[in-house]
Design an enzyme around this catalytic site. Structure first.
Site, short mmCIF file in Angstrom:
data_model
loop_
_atom_site.label_atom_id
_atom_site.label_comp_id
_atom_site.label_asym_id
_atom_site.label_seq_id
_atom_site.Cartn_x
_atom_site.Cartn_y
_atom_site.Cartn_z
CD GLN A 126 -2.68 1.17 2.59
OE1 GLN A 126 -2.28 0.58 3.59
NE2 GLN A 126 -3.85 1.78 2.55
N GLY A 127 0.68 2.11 -0.98
CA GLY A 127 1.42 3.36 -1.07
C GLY A 127 0.56 4.55 -0.71
CE1 TYR A 128 -4.05 4.16 -0.82
CE2 TYR A 128 -5.34 4.68 1.12
CZ TYR A 128 -5.27 4.25 -0.18
OH TYR A 128 -6.42 3.91 -0.85
CB SER A 129 1.75 6.73 5.27
OG SER A 129 0.56 6.40 5.94
CD GLU A 248 -5.87 0.08 6.12
OE1 GLU A 248 -4.75 -0.09 6.64
OE2 GLU A 248 -6.14 1.08 5.42
CB SER A 385 -4.36 8.45 14.03
OG SER A 385 -5.10 9.65 13.89
CG ASN A 386 -7.58 4.43 17.29
OD1 ASN A 386 -7.55 3.98 16.14
ND2 ASN A 386 -7.57 3.64 18.35
CD GLU A 387 -5.21 10.03 18.45
OE1 GLU A 387 -4.74 9.68 19.55
OE2 GLU A 387 -4.95 9.43 17.39
#
Length: 400
Positions: A126-129, A248, A385-387
């Site tokens: 996966q090329g996201y971040s 995901e 992230s959960n935030e």
């Protein structure tokens, strides 16, 4: 929703259990249950065992090679696999890029890539971040410029991705790239399928605390990507990215795996003695285990409710599953540490990698737990992230 399994569901569960009992290689089961490191061959081997049975892609429609199971059957299958201790079917191909290709890809892309994902001929990452574009994914800077020349119609890709899981093994990467820097950031993103063997692609490992090579940086230096590898429409990639992230986040809940790890915690707590009694009999520790088990039961019911809706793509409820699922996973690793005590502290890479049969400190159960604990700090960050997930919940569910 009926929370009891029907006779047909119980028969299906028995079928899955019989298959796992006869087809799961004991050495793979041992590695998973003992939290040891899995190799590329381990993952591919199990994927292909499932593919031969027609079970490698539980959520796929029959027309693309899926088994045609109901949402409840998929839940039963995934839970039984987790409880039995199978390697995970890596989600990047089967559960992430494949649904995007099915929903938005060209017929040519479906005909070519989906069978290769199903057979594990292609390993995807996966090329996201990116550096500076993690939770704020739309801030990504990796660029793709459309060009036409004697070599054909293609994009030239330049930039960097980071935290790319198992990219060192990958044949393909699905990538978010910026194709129009002059518009609002969410509107100028496209979704490309890139061959990792293309000239200009470089993979650099990121060293983890436990010395495992799990994540990487991926660099693109004037990489040519055929326009045929664009999924859907140019500059519509943000829509496809959100669709993928819903799948995901639902999978990150991992109820079955948490059930297996809860059983592991109980086993540790029953064998450890404190003042002549099992640690699980200690009121304070027992209360922690009971509270976590109740939370896990509630999460399972929520997962079943989401699956029972039968929608093509998960909605914002996937964010709830992601938050609670990862919090439970992290709490389980903390209880493991508590139950194992000081024997969880020694770092024994030889045992973790299979170079030695038993842990140097003499406790095979405890030896992997320090690395396991630290590795699971990431679960509340990846997949959004959960935030950020709490923001989604407050805006899209609570309407705040």
């Amino acid at each position: 929703m009926d929370l009891y399994y029907s006779d047909e569901d119980l028969a299906f569960r028995d079928q899955v259990r019989a298959f796992l009992a006869s087809h799961l290689p004991p050495e793979l089961q041992h590695k998973v249950r003992q939290h040891l490191r899995l190799s590329r061959d381990n993952y591919v081997r199990w994927h292909r065992i499932l593919a031969a049975q027609g079970w490698a892609a539980p959520g796929w429609p029959v027309e693309y090679g899926g088994p045609g199971w109901t949402p409840l059957q998929r839940h039963i299958f995934e839970e039984e696999c987790a409880l039995a201790g199978t390697p995970q079917v890596l989600p990047f191909g089967v559960n992430m890029v494949a649904p995007v290709i099915m929903a938005f890809g060209s017929q040519q892309q479906k005909d070519y890539y989906l069978p290769r994902i199903l057979s594990c001929e292609d390993w995807w990452c996966q090329g996201y971040s990116e550096p500076g574009a993690g939770s704020d994914l739309a801030a990504l800077k990796t660029g793709a410029v459309h060009q036409q020349d004697s070599a054909g119609d293609h994009y030239i890709v330049n930039g960097q991705k980071t935290w790319t899981t198992l990219a060192q093994h990958a044949d393909m990467i699905f990538c978010l790239v910026r194709t129009d820097p002059g518009v609002r950031k969410q509107e100028g993103i496209s979704f490309l399928l890139i061959d990792m063997r293309s000239p200009g692609v470089t993979v650099r490992p990121i060293a983890m605390l436990d010395e495992d090579h799990e994540v990487n940086e991926v660099f693109f230096d004037n990489v040519k990507v055929p326009v045929a590898n664009l999924v859907g429409q140019e500059n519509r990639g943000w829509t496809y990215a959100k669709y993928l992230l819903g799948h995901e986040r639902t999978g990150i809940a991992a109820v079955g795996r948490s059930k297996r790890e809860l059983a592991f915690v109980k086993r540790l707590a029953l064998r450890e003695r404190k003042r002549g009694r099992a640690l699980l009999d200690d009121p304070l520790f027992g209360a922690k285990v009971a509270a976590l088990e109740i939370e896990l039961m509630a999460l399972e019911m929520t997962v079943l409710r989401v699956l029972a809706r039968g929608e093509a793509a998960p909605g914002p409820e996937a964010s709830m599953l992601k938050v609670k699922g990862t919090e439970i996973q992290q709490a389980l690793t903390e209880l493991m540490f508590d139950a194992a005590g000081p024997l969880a502290l020694p770092f024994d890479p030889a045992y973790l990698s299979g170079a030695s049969e038993h842990a140097i400190a003499g406790d095979d159960d405890a030896a992997p737990l320090a690395g396991y604990y630290f590795n699971y700090r990431k679960t509340s960050i990846y997949g959004g992230s959960n935030e950020i997930q709490r923001n989604i919940i407050s805006q899209m569910i609570l309407g705040l």
